[in-house]
Design an enzyme around this catalytic site. Structure first.
Site, PDB file in Angstrom:
ATOM      1  N   TYR A 141      -7.228  -5.225   5.232  1.00 54.16           N
ATOM      2  CA  TYR A 141      -6.596  -3.933   5.096  1.00 54.16           C
ATOM      3  C   TYR A 141      -5.387  -3.616   5.541  1.00 54.16           C
ATOM      4  O   TYR A 141      -4.304  -3.165   4.829  1.00 54.16           O
ATOM      5  CB  TYR A 141      -7.645  -2.881   5.603  1.00 54.16           C
ATOM      6  N   ASP A 191     -13.005  -1.056   0.066  1.00 54.12           N
ATOM      7  CA  ASP A 191     -12.954   0.355  -0.992  1.00 54.12           C
ATOM      8  C   ASP A 191     -11.555   0.583  -1.345  1.00 54.12           C
ATOM      9  O   ASP A 191     -11.220   1.221  -2.323  1.00 54.12           O
ATOM     10  CB  ASP A 191     -13.690   1.356  -0.339  1.00 54.12           C
ATOM     11  N   LYS A 208     -20.951  -0.187   3.655  1.00 51.39           N
ATOM     12  CA  LYS A 208     -20.216   0.923   3.852  1.00 51.39           C
ATOM     13  C   LYS A 208     -20.011   1.645   2.518  1.00 51.39           C
ATOM     14  O   LYS A 208     -19.152   1.115   1.954  1.00 51.39           O
ATOM     15  CB  LYS A 208     -19.036   0.998   4.869  1.00 51.39           C
TER      16      LYS A 208
END
Length: 526
Positions: free
Chosen positions: A262, A297, A369
Protein backbone atom coordinates in the site's frame (compact mmCIF):
# COMPACT_ATOMS: atom_id res chain seq x y z
CA UNK A 1 -22.39 -27.91 -1.00
CA UNK A 2 -22.44 -24.27 0.09
CA UNK A 3 -18.94 -23.64 -1.24
CA UNK A 4 -17.52 -22.77 -4.62
CA UNK A 5 -15.74 -25.67 -6.34
CA UNK A 6 -12.29 -24.16 -6.66
CA UNK A 7 -9.36 -26.18 -7.97
CA UNK A 8 -7.16 -27.04 -4.97
CA UNK A 9 -4.19 -27.56 -7.28
CA UNK A 10 -4.52 -23.96 -8.48
CA UNK A 11 -4.58 -22.71 -4.89
CA UNK A 12 -1.48 -24.77 -4.08
CA UNK A 13 0.33 -23.38 -7.11
CA UNK A 14 -0.58 -19.85 -6.06
CA UNK A 15 0.76 -20.37 -2.55
CA UNK A 16 3.95 -21.96 -3.82
CA UNK A 17 4.61 -19.05 -6.17
CA UNK A 18 3.77 -16.50 -3.45
CA UNK A 19 6.12 -18.23 -1.02
CA UNK A 20 8.95 -18.09 -3.54
CA UNK A 21 8.25 -14.36 -4.06
CA UNK A 22 8.23 -13.74 -0.30
CA UNK A 23 11.47 -15.68 0.13
CA UNK A 24 13.12 -13.46 -2.49
CA UNK A 25 12.04 -10.37 -0.54
CA UNK A 26 13.21 -11.90 2.73
CA UNK A 27 16.72 -12.35 1.37
CA UNK A 28 16.89 -8.58 0.89
CA UNK A 29 15.39 -7.95 4.33
CA UNK A 30 17.81 -10.26 6.11
CA UNK A 31 20.92 -8.26 5.21
CA UNK A 32 19.54 -4.74 5.62
CA UNK A 33 18.24 -2.48 8.34
CA UNK A 34 16.64 0.96 8.27
CA UNK A 35 16.62 4.09 10.38
CA UNK A 36 13.04 3.25 11.41
CA UNK A 37 14.00 -0.26 12.60
CA UNK A 38 16.84 1.20 14.68
CA UNK A 39 14.58 3.88 16.18
CA UNK A 40 12.11 1.15 17.08
CA UNK A 41 14.77 -0.72 19.02
CA UNK A 42 15.59 2.44 20.97
CA UNK A 43 11.91 3.04 21.74
CA UNK A 44 11.72 -0.53 23.05
CA UNK A 45 14.63 0.37 25.36
CA UNK A 46 12.49 3.18 26.79
CA UNK A 47 13.78 6.20 24.86
CA UNK A 48 10.97 8.72 24.52
CA UNK A 49 10.40 12.46 24.32
CA UNK A 50 11.84 15.22 22.13
CA UNK A 51 14.75 17.67 22.24
CA UNK A 52 14.48 21.47 22.42
CA UNK A 53 13.69 21.63 18.70
CA UNK A 54 10.93 19.05 19.00
CA UNK A 55 12.93 16.25 17.35
CA UNK A 56 12.20 12.81 18.89
CA UNK A 57 15.16 11.58 20.93
CA UNK A 58 15.08 8.26 19.07
CA UNK A 59 15.73 10.21 15.87
CA UNK A 60 18.48 12.25 17.54
CA UNK A 61 20.42 9.13 18.56
CA UNK A 62 19.97 7.34 15.24
CA UNK A 63 21.02 10.46 13.29
CA UNK A 64 24.02 10.82 15.62
CA UNK A 65 25.19 7.31 14.67
CA UNK A 66 24.28 7.74 11.01
CA UNK A 67 26.48 10.84 10.77
CA UNK A 68 29.40 8.78 12.14
CA UNK A 69 28.78 5.87 9.73
CA UNK A 70 28.16 3.51 12.66
CA UNK A 71 24.47 2.73 12.35
CA UNK A 72 25.21 -0.39 10.29
CA UNK A 73 26.31 -2.03 13.55
CA UNK A 74 22.90 -1.34 15.04
CA UNK A 75 21.90 1.47 17.38
CA UNK A 76 21.48 -1.06 20.19
CA UNK A 77 25.21 -1.80 20.41
CA UNK A 78 26.23 1.82 20.99
CA UNK A 79 23.43 2.71 23.39
CA UNK A 80 23.88 -0.48 25.42
CA UNK A 81 27.62 0.16 25.61
CA UNK A 82 26.95 3.61 27.09
CA UNK A 83 24.37 2.20 29.50
CA UNK A 84 26.72 -0.50 30.83
CA UNK A 85 29.72 1.84 30.95
CA UNK A 86 27.88 4.53 32.91
CA UNK A 87 25.30 2.46 34.78
CA UNK A 88 22.43 4.57 33.43
CA UNK A 89 19.11 4.03 31.60
CA UNK A 90 18.73 4.43 27.84
CA UNK A 91 16.74 7.64 28.28
CA UNK A 92 19.70 9.28 30.03
CA UNK A 93 22.01 8.19 27.20
CA UNK A 94 19.69 9.79 24.64
CA UNK A 95 19.49 13.02 26.64
CA UNK A 96 23.28 13.26 26.87
CA UNK A 97 23.57 12.78 23.12
CA UNK A 98 20.85 15.38 22.49
CA UNK A 99 22.71 17.91 24.65
CA UNK A 100 25.94 17.23 22.79
CA UNK A 101 27.68 15.92 25.90
CA UNK A 102 28.37 12.38 24.69
CA UNK A 103 29.71 10.99 21.44
CA UNK A 104 28.65 7.35 21.61
CA UNK A 105 31.31 6.23 19.16
CA UNK A 106 34.11 7.78 21.22
CA UNK A 107 33.14 6.16 24.53
CA UNK A 108 35.27 3.33 25.87
CA UNK A 109 33.98 -0.11 24.75
CA UNK A 110 32.92 -2.56 27.43
CA UNK A 111 33.19 -6.35 26.83
CA UNK A 112 30.73 -7.64 24.25
CA UNK A 113 29.35 -10.22 26.68
CA UNK A 114 28.20 -7.42 29.01
CA UNK A 115 26.48 -5.62 26.13
CA UNK A 116 24.74 -8.81 25.07
CA UNK A 117 23.56 -9.53 28.60
CA UNK A 118 22.15 -6.00 28.92
CA UNK A 119 20.57 -6.31 25.48
CA UNK A 120 18.76 -9.51 26.39
CA UNK A 121 17.52 -7.88 29.58
CA UNK A 122 16.21 -4.76 27.82
CA UNK A 123 14.58 -6.70 24.97
CA UNK A 124 12.98 -9.10 27.43
CA UNK A 125 11.53 -6.28 29.52
CA UNK A 126 10.00 -4.61 26.45
CA UNK A 127 8.45 -7.80 25.13
CA UNK A 128 7.17 -8.75 28.57
CA UNK A 129 5.29 -5.45 28.68
CA UNK A 130 3.83 -6.07 25.23
CA UNK A 131 2.79 -9.60 26.26
CA UNK A 132 1.14 -8.21 29.38
CA UNK A 133 -0.99 -5.96 27.18
CA UNK A 134 -1.94 -8.92 25.03
CA UNK A 135 -3.07 -10.83 28.10
CA UNK A 136 -4.98 -7.77 29.32
CA UNK A 137 -6.88 -7.63 26.02
CA UNK A 138 -7.85 -11.29 26.40
CA UNK A 139 -8.99 -10.62 29.96
CA UNK A 140 -11.14 -7.73 28.77
CA UNK A 141 -12.77 -9.94 26.13
CA UNK A 142 -13.38 -12.73 28.66
CA UNK A 143 -14.98 -10.30 31.10
CA UNK A 144 -17.00 -8.11 28.71
CA UNK A 145 -17.50 -10.34 25.69
CA UNK A 146 -17.64 -9.21 22.08
CA UNK A 147 -20.00 -9.32 19.13
CA UNK A 148 -20.05 -11.95 16.41
CA UNK A 149 -18.10 -11.23 13.24
CA UNK A 150 -18.15 -9.39 10.95
CA UNK A 151 -17.00 -6.66 13.30
CA UNK A 152 -18.53 -3.28 12.49
CA UNK A 153 -15.64 -0.93 11.72
CA UNK A 154 -16.08 2.84 11.57
CA UNK A 155 -13.68 5.77 11.41
CA UNK A 156 -13.17 9.02 13.28
CA UNK A 157 -11.12 11.73 11.62
CA UNK A 158 -11.52 15.15 13.22
CA UNK A 159 -7.85 16.08 13.58
CA UNK A 160 -8.34 16.72 17.32
CA UNK A 161 -7.75 13.70 19.54
CA UNK A 162 -10.17 14.97 22.18
CA UNK A 163 -12.93 15.46 19.62
CA UNK A 164 -12.07 12.02 18.23
CA UNK A 165 -12.76 10.62 21.70
CA UNK A 166 -16.25 12.16 21.73
CA UNK A 167 -17.05 10.76 18.29
CA UNK A 168 -15.49 7.36 19.03
CA UNK A 169 -17.56 6.90 22.18
CA UNK A 170 -20.69 7.92 20.28
CA UNK A 171 -19.95 5.39 17.51
CA UNK A 172 -19.33 2.62 20.07
CA UNK A 173 -22.64 3.37 21.79
CA UNK A 174 -24.36 3.26 18.40
CA UNK A 175 -23.01 -0.25 17.89
CA UNK A 176 -19.53 -0.06 16.34
CA UNK A 177 -17.05 -2.80 17.27
CA UNK A 178 -13.83 -1.27 15.89
CA UNK A 179 -12.93 2.41 15.99
CA UNK A 180 -10.26 3.46 13.50
CA UNK A 181 -8.58 6.79 14.15
CA UNK A 182 -7.59 8.06 10.71
CA UNK A 183 -4.14 9.64 10.53
CA UNK A 184 -3.52 13.19 9.47
CA UNK A 185 -2.94 13.46 5.73
CA UNK A 186 0.71 12.93 4.85
CA UNK A 187 1.88 11.50 8.20
CA UNK A 188 2.98 8.32 6.45
CA UNK A 189 5.63 10.43 4.66
CA UNK A 190 7.14 11.81 7.88
CA UNK A 191 10.37 10.07 8.88
CA UNK A 192 9.66 10.70 12.56
CA UNK A 193 6.73 10.18 14.92
CA UNK A 194 5.12 13.36 16.29
CA UNK A 195 5.08 13.64 20.06
CA UNK A 196 2.30 14.16 22.60
CA UNK A 197 -1.42 14.84 22.35
CA UNK A 198 -2.30 16.66 19.15
CA UNK A 199 -5.30 18.87 18.39
CA UNK A 200 -4.63 19.90 14.80
CA UNK A 201 -4.59 17.54 11.85
CA UNK A 202 -5.81 17.62 8.26
CA UNK A 203 -8.12 14.80 7.25
CA UNK A 204 -7.32 12.93 10.46
CA UNK A 205 -5.39 12.98 13.72
CA UNK A 206 -1.66 12.42 14.14
CA UNK A 207 -0.69 8.93 15.31
CA UNK A 208 1.32 9.51 18.51
CA UNK A 209 1.82 7.33 21.54
CA UNK A 210 -0.01 9.80 23.75
CA UNK A 211 -2.95 9.90 21.36
CA UNK A 212 -3.02 6.09 21.42
CA UNK A 213 -3.07 6.20 25.22
CA UNK A 214 -5.90 8.75 25.32
CA UNK A 215 -8.11 6.82 22.90
CA UNK A 216 -7.44 3.42 24.51
CA UNK A 217 -8.50 4.84 27.89
CA UNK A 218 -11.67 6.28 26.35
CA UNK A 219 -12.61 3.03 24.63
CA UNK A 220 -12.00 1.07 27.83
CA UNK A 221 -14.50 3.37 29.54
CA UNK A 222 -17.15 2.81 26.87
CA UNK A 223 -16.38 -0.94 26.82
CA UNK A 224 -17.41 -1.07 30.48
CA UNK A 225 -20.60 0.86 29.71
CA UNK A 226 -21.55 -1.29 26.72
CA UNK A 227 -20.52 -4.61 28.24
CA UNK A 228 -18.45 -5.58 25.20
CA UNK A 229 -14.87 -4.94 24.14
CA UNK A 230 -14.34 -2.08 21.68
CA UNK A 231 -11.32 -2.54 19.43
CA UNK A 232 -8.96 0.31 18.59
CA UNK A 233 -7.36 0.62 15.16
CA UNK A 234 -4.66 2.92 13.81
CA UNK A 235 -2.07 2.96 11.04
CA UNK A 236 1.54 1.78 11.13
CA UNK A 237 2.12 1.98 7.39
CA UNK A 238 4.56 4.60 6.11
CA UNK A 239 8.12 5.59 6.92
CA UNK A 240 7.70 4.89 10.64
CA UNK A 241 5.94 1.53 10.27
CA UNK A 242 7.84 -0.47 12.95
CA UNK A 243 7.98 2.45 15.40
CA UNK A 244 4.24 2.96 15.33
CA UNK A 245 3.71 -0.80 15.57
CA UNK A 246 5.74 -0.80 18.79
CA UNK A 247 3.90 2.22 20.16
CA UNK A 248 0.59 0.53 19.41
CA UNK A 249 1.76 -2.64 21.14
CA UNK A 250 2.75 -0.67 24.25
CA UNK A 251 -0.66 1.07 24.36
CA UNK A 252 -2.81 -2.01 23.64
CA UNK A 253 -4.07 -1.21 20.19
CA UNK A 254 -5.93 -4.12 18.63
CA UNK A 255 -5.82 -3.55 14.88
CA UNK A 256 -3.20 -1.83 12.72
CA UNK A 257 -3.08 -1.07 9.01
CA UNK A 258 0.21 -2.71 8.03
CA UNK A 259 1.01 -3.13 4.36
CA UNK A 260 4.21 -2.20 2.53
CA UNK A 261 2.56 -2.67 -0.87
CA UNK A 262 0.00 0.00 0.00
CA UNK A 263 2.76 2.44 0.95
CA UNK A 264 4.68 1.73 -2.25
CA UNK A 265 1.73 2.11 -4.60
CA UNK A 266 -0.28 4.88 -2.98
CA UNK A 267 2.28 6.89 -0.99
CA UNK A 268 5.33 6.42 -3.22
CA UNK A 269 7.47 5.07 -0.39
CA UNK A 270 10.60 3.31 -1.59
CA UNK A 271 9.91 -0.40 -1.98
CA UNK A 272 13.16 -1.58 -0.40
CA UNK A 273 12.71 0.65 2.65
CA UNK A 274 9.16 -0.25 3.45
CA UNK A 275 9.46 -4.01 2.88
CA UNK A 276 12.36 -4.11 5.36
CA UNK A 277 10.35 -2.04 7.83
CA UNK A 278 7.30 -4.25 7.33
CA UNK A 279 9.15 -7.43 8.29
CA UNK A 280 10.09 -6.08 11.73
CA UNK A 281 6.74 -4.37 12.30
CA UNK A 282 4.83 -7.58 11.64
CA UNK A 283 6.93 -9.45 14.19
CA UNK A 284 5.87 -6.86 16.75
CA UNK A 285 2.22 -7.04 15.70
CA UNK A 286 2.32 -10.82 15.82
CA UNK A 287 3.70 -10.94 19.33
CA UNK A 288 1.28 -8.24 20.51
CA UNK A 289 -1.73 -10.17 19.18
CA UNK A 290 -2.62 -7.25 16.91
CA UNK A 291 -4.67 -7.95 13.80
CA UNK A 292 -3.08 -6.36 10.75
CA UNK A 293 -5.09 -4.97 7.85
CA UNK A 294 -3.71 -4.99 4.33
CA UNK A 295 -4.64 -2.57 1.55
CA UNK A 296 -5.52 -4.62 -1.53
CA UNK A 297 -8.92 -2.93 -1.56
CA UNK A 298 -7.21 0.28 -2.69
CA UNK A 299 -6.06 -1.36 -5.94
CA UNK A 300 -9.63 -1.14 -7.17
CA UNK A 301 -9.79 2.62 -6.71
CA UNK A 302 -7.20 3.08 -9.49
CA UNK A 303 -7.76 -0.10 -11.52
CA UNK A 304 -10.97 -1.63 -12.85
CA UNK A 305 -12.59 -3.99 -10.34
CA UNK A 306 -13.57 -6.52 -12.99
CA UNK A 307 -10.39 -6.63 -15.06
CA UNK A 308 -8.00 -6.36 -12.09
CA UNK A 309 -9.73 -8.61 -9.56
CA UNK A 310 -6.96 -11.20 -9.92
CA UNK A 311 -4.34 -8.66 -8.79
CA UNK A 312 -6.15 -8.33 -5.46
CA UNK A 313 -6.08 -12.08 -4.94
CA UNK A 314 -2.43 -12.33 -6.01
CA UNK A 315 -1.47 -9.61 -3.56
CA UNK A 316 -3.39 -11.36 -0.78
CA UNK A 317 -1.34 -14.50 -1.42
CA UNK A 318 1.91 -12.50 -1.28
CA UNK A 319 0.88 -10.66 1.88
CA UNK A 320 -0.03 -13.96 3.51
CA UNK A 321 3.42 -15.41 2.84
CA UNK A 322 5.27 -12.27 3.92
CA UNK A 323 3.25 -12.28 7.15
CA UNK A 324 4.12 -15.92 7.83
CA UNK A 325 7.83 -15.08 7.49
CA UNK A 326 7.34 -12.59 10.34
CA UNK A 327 5.59 -15.17 12.52
CA UNK A 328 2.14 -13.63 12.05
CA UNK A 329 -0.54 -16.36 12.16
CA UNK A 330 -3.50 -16.42 9.72
CA UNK A 331 -5.87 -15.51 12.59
CA UNK A 332 -4.23 -12.05 12.68
CA UNK A 333 -4.20 -11.46 8.90
CA UNK A 334 -6.92 -8.99 8.00
CA UNK A 335 -6.35 -9.36 4.26
CA UNK A 336 -8.10 -6.60 2.36
CA UNK A 337 -10.56 -6.61 -0.53
CA UNK A 338 -13.45 -4.41 -1.58
CA UNK A 339 -16.95 -4.11 -3.05
CA UNK A 340 -15.90 -1.74 -5.84
CA UNK A 341 -17.56 -2.86 -9.07
CA UNK A 342 -19.54 -0.35 -11.10
CA UNK A 343 -23.15 -0.53 -9.82
CA UNK A 344 -24.39 -0.19 -13.42
CA UNK A 345 -22.69 -3.47 -14.38
CA UNK A 346 -25.14 -6.26 -15.14
CA UNK A 347 -24.70 -9.09 -12.62
CA UNK A 348 -22.18 -6.99 -10.70
CA UNK A 349 -23.57 -8.36 -7.44
CA UNK A 350 -22.81 -11.89 -8.63
CA UNK A 351 -19.20 -10.96 -9.38
CA UNK A 352 -18.87 -9.36 -5.95
CA UNK A 353 -20.19 -12.52 -4.30
CA UNK A 354 -17.72 -14.58 -6.31
CA UNK A 355 -14.79 -12.42 -5.19
CA UNK A 356 -15.79 -12.36 -1.52
CA UNK A 357 -16.67 -16.07 -1.30
CA UNK A 358 -13.45 -17.03 -3.09
CA UNK A 359 -11.34 -15.03 -0.64
CA UNK A 360 -13.20 -16.56 2.30
CA UNK A 361 -12.55 -20.11 1.08
CA UNK A 362 -8.91 -19.58 0.14
CA UNK A 363 -8.05 -17.85 3.43
CA UNK A 364 -10.41 -19.65 5.84
CA UNK A 365 -8.72 -18.56 9.07
CA UNK A 366 -8.08 -14.92 8.15
CA UNK A 367 -10.39 -12.21 9.54
CA UNK A 368 -10.82 -10.70 6.08
CA UNK A 369 -11.19 -6.92 5.94
CA UNK A 370 -14.01 -6.06 3.54
CA UNK A 371 -14.14 -2.47 2.26
CA UNK A 372 -17.30 -0.66 1.12
CA UNK A 373 -18.01 1.01 -2.22
CA UNK A 374 -16.19 4.31 -2.63
CA UNK A 375 -15.09 4.69 -6.26
CA UNK A 376 -18.63 4.66 -7.63
CA UNK A 377 -20.35 6.65 -4.89
CA UNK A 378 -21.82 9.76 -6.48
CA UNK A 379 -23.26 11.87 -3.68
CA UNK A 380 -26.75 10.44 -4.27
CA UNK A 381 -27.25 9.41 -0.66
CA UNK A 382 -30.27 7.21 -1.37
CA UNK A 383 -28.52 5.13 -4.03
CA UNK A 384 -25.41 5.11 -1.83
CA UNK A 385 -27.37 3.67 1.08
CA UNK A 386 -28.61 0.85 -1.19
CA UNK A 387 -25.08 0.18 -2.47
CA UNK A 388 -23.93 -0.14 1.13
CA UNK A 389 -26.85 -2.47 1.89
CA UNK A 390 -25.80 -4.81 -0.92
CA UNK A 391 -22.22 -4.65 0.38
CA UNK A 392 -23.43 -5.61 3.87
CA UNK A 393 -25.48 -8.47 2.44
CA UNK A 394 -22.42 -9.91 0.67
CA UNK A 395 -20.38 -9.43 3.85
CA UNK A 396 -22.66 -11.48 6.07
CA UNK A 397 -23.40 -14.05 3.38
CA UNK A 398 -19.67 -14.77 2.84
CA UNK A 399 -18.66 -14.56 6.52
CA UNK A 400 -16.21 -11.67 6.34
CA UNK A 401 -14.22 -10.79 9.46
CA UNK A 402 -14.17 -6.99 9.49
CA UNK A 403 -16.81 -4.92 7.73
CA UNK A 404 -15.68 -1.34 7.20
CA UNK A 405 -19.03 0.38 7.02
CA UNK A 406 -19.90 2.43 3.99
CA UNK A 407 -21.25 5.95 4.47
CA UNK A 408 -24.06 7.24 2.28
CA UNK A 409 -22.29 10.62 2.24
CA UNK A 410 -19.09 9.12 0.76
CA UNK A 411 -17.67 11.52 -1.85
CA UNK A 412 -19.27 14.45 -0.02
CA UNK A 413 -17.59 14.93 3.37
CA UNK A 414 -16.06 13.22 6.39
CA UNK A 415 -18.89 11.30 8.08
CA UNK A 416 -20.98 13.07 10.68
CA UNK A 417 -22.18 11.25 13.79
CA UNK A 418 -25.62 10.68 12.27
CA UNK A 419 -24.05 9.27 9.06
CA UNK A 420 -22.35 6.61 11.18
CA UNK A 421 -25.59 5.92 13.01
CA UNK A 422 -27.40 5.17 9.75
CA UNK A 423 -24.52 3.02 8.48
CA UNK A 424 -24.50 0.98 11.68
CA UNK A 425 -28.29 0.58 11.61
CA UNK A 426 -28.06 -0.60 7.99
CA UNK A 427 -25.41 -3.22 8.80
CA UNK A 428 -27.02 -4.49 12.02
CA UNK A 429 -30.41 -4.85 10.32
CA UNK A 430 -28.96 -6.90 7.46
CA UNK A 431 -26.56 -8.92 9.62
CA UNK A 432 -29.39 -9.92 11.95
CA UNK A 433 -31.87 -10.79 9.21
CA UNK A 434 -29.35 -12.71 7.08
CA UNK A 435 -27.11 -14.12 9.82
CA UNK A 436 -27.11 -17.70 8.49
CA UNK A 437 -27.83 -17.03 4.84
CA UNK A 438 -24.43 -18.34 3.76
CA UNK A 439 -25.15 -21.71 5.37
CA UNK A 440 -28.34 -22.07 3.33
CA UNK A 441 -26.97 -21.21 -0.10
CA UNK A 442 -25.63 -23.75 -2.60
CA UNK A 443 -23.71 -22.31 -5.53
CA UNK A 444 -24.76 -23.82 -8.86
CA UNK A 445 -21.93 -26.03 -10.19
CA UNK A 446 -20.45 -24.31 -13.22
CA UNK A 447 -22.74 -21.33 -12.71
CA UNK A 448 -21.88 -17.68 -13.25
CA UNK A 449 -20.53 -17.12 -9.74
CA UNK A 450 -18.37 -20.23 -9.75
CA UNK A 451 -17.04 -19.57 -13.24
CA UNK A 452 -16.10 -16.04 -12.28
CA UNK A 453 -14.22 -17.18 -9.17
CA UNK A 454 -12.36 -19.86 -11.13
CA UNK A 455 -11.38 -17.30 -13.76
CA UNK A 456 -10.01 -14.87 -11.15
CA UNK A 457 -8.07 -17.65 -9.40
CA UNK A 458 -6.57 -18.88 -12.68
CA UNK A 459 -5.48 -15.35 -13.62
CA UNK A 460 -3.98 -14.83 -10.15
CA UNK A 461 -1.93 -18.03 -10.47
CA UNK A 462 -0.54 -16.91 -13.84
CA UNK A 463 0.36 -13.50 -12.41
CA UNK A 464 2.07 -14.97 -9.35
CA UNK A 465 4.08 -17.44 -11.42
CA UNK A 466 5.18 -14.59 -13.68
CA UNK A 467 6.24 -12.51 -10.68
CA UNK A 468 8.12 -15.49 -9.25
CA UNK A 469 10.30 -15.48 -12.37
CA UNK A 470 10.96 -11.74 -12.50
CA UNK A 471 10.68 -10.73 -8.81
CA UNK A 472 8.29 -8.51 -6.89
CA UNK A 473 10.35 -5.37 -7.49
CA UNK A 474 10.13 -5.86 -11.26
CA UNK A 475 6.36 -6.37 -10.97
CA UNK A 476 6.00 -3.11 -9.08
CA UNK A 477 8.12 -1.31 -11.64
CA UNK A 478 5.88 -2.66 -14.41
CA UNK A 479 2.67 -1.50 -12.70
CA UNK A 480 1.20 -4.97 -12.26
CA UNK A 481 -0.71 -3.87 -9.15
CA UNK A 482 -3.26 -1.03 -9.14
CA UNK A 483 -1.99 0.17 -12.56
CA UNK A 484 0.65 2.17 -10.64
CA UNK A 485 4.36 1.99 -11.59
CA UNK A 486 7.09 2.55 -8.99
CA UNK A 487 10.88 2.54 -9.24
CA UNK A 488 13.08 0.27 -7.14
CA UNK A 489 15.37 3.22 -6.38
CA UNK A 490 12.68 5.90 -6.41
CA UNK A 491 10.17 7.04 -3.85
CA UNK A 492 10.70 8.29 -0.33
CA UNK A 493 13.03 6.84 2.28
CA UNK A 494 15.70 4.94 0.34
CA UNK A 495 18.42 6.99 2.05
CA UNK A 496 17.30 5.39 5.31
CA UNK A 497 18.24 1.85 4.17
CA UNK A 498 21.59 0.44 5.31
CA UNK A 499 23.36 -2.83 4.71
CA UNK A 500 24.19 -4.55 7.99
CA UNK A 501 27.84 -5.04 8.77
CA UNK A 502 29.04 -8.45 10.10
CA UNK A 503 28.78 -7.23 13.71
CA UNK A 504 25.19 -5.99 13.43
CA UNK A 505 23.26 -6.34 16.69
CA UNK A 506 19.51 -6.13 17.31
CA UNK A 507 18.52 -7.87 20.56
CA UNK A 508 14.83 -6.97 20.15
CA UNK A 509 14.54 -8.80 16.85
CA UNK A 510 16.57 -11.71 18.22
CA UNK A 511 14.23 -12.04 21.20
CA UNK A 512 11.14 -11.66 19.02
CA UNK A 513 12.31 -14.36 16.66
CA UNK A 514 12.99 -16.66 19.58
CA UNK A 515 9.59 -16.12 21.17
CA UNK A 516 7.77 -16.42 17.83
CA UNK A 517 9.59 -19.64 16.99
CA UNK A 518 11.33 -18.16 13.94
CA UNK A 519 14.74 -19.19 12.72
CA UNK A 520 17.43 -16.78 14.05
CA UNK A 521 18.96 -14.37 11.54
CA UNK A 522 22.72 -14.56 11.22
CA UNK A 523 24.34 -11.72 13.16
CA UNK A 524 21.11 -10.24 14.53
CA UNK A 525 21.54 -11.35 18.12
CA UNK A 526 25.20 -12.38 17.99
Amino acid sequence: MNKLRLDPEQITRARQAAKAIADQVDRLVSVHTTVAVERTVLRCFGIDGVNEEGVPLANVVVDHLLERDQLETGAAYWVLNAMVLNGCPAQYVAEQVAEGKWDLVQLRRVPLAEIQEKGRQMAGQALDEIWKNRMERLEWIRNTGERKKPYLYVIVATGDIYEDVVQAKSAARQGADIIAVIRSTGQSLLDYVPYGATREGYGGTFATQENFRIMRKALDEVSREEGRYIYLCNYCSGLCMPEIAAMGAFERLDVMLNDALYGILFRDINMQRTLIDQSFSRMINSYAGIMINTGEDNYLTTADAVKSAHTVLASQFINEQLALLSGLPPEQMGLGHAFEMNPDLEDGLLWEIAQAQMARQIFPDAPLKYMPPTKHMTGNIFKGHIQNALFNLVGIMTNQGVQLLGMMTEAMHTPHIHDRQLAIENARYIFNNARHLGEEICFRPGGRIEQRARQVLEEAVKLLEEIRETGLFHALEKGMFADVKRSRTGGKGLEGVLKKNPDYYNPVEAELRSRLGLKPREGVGR
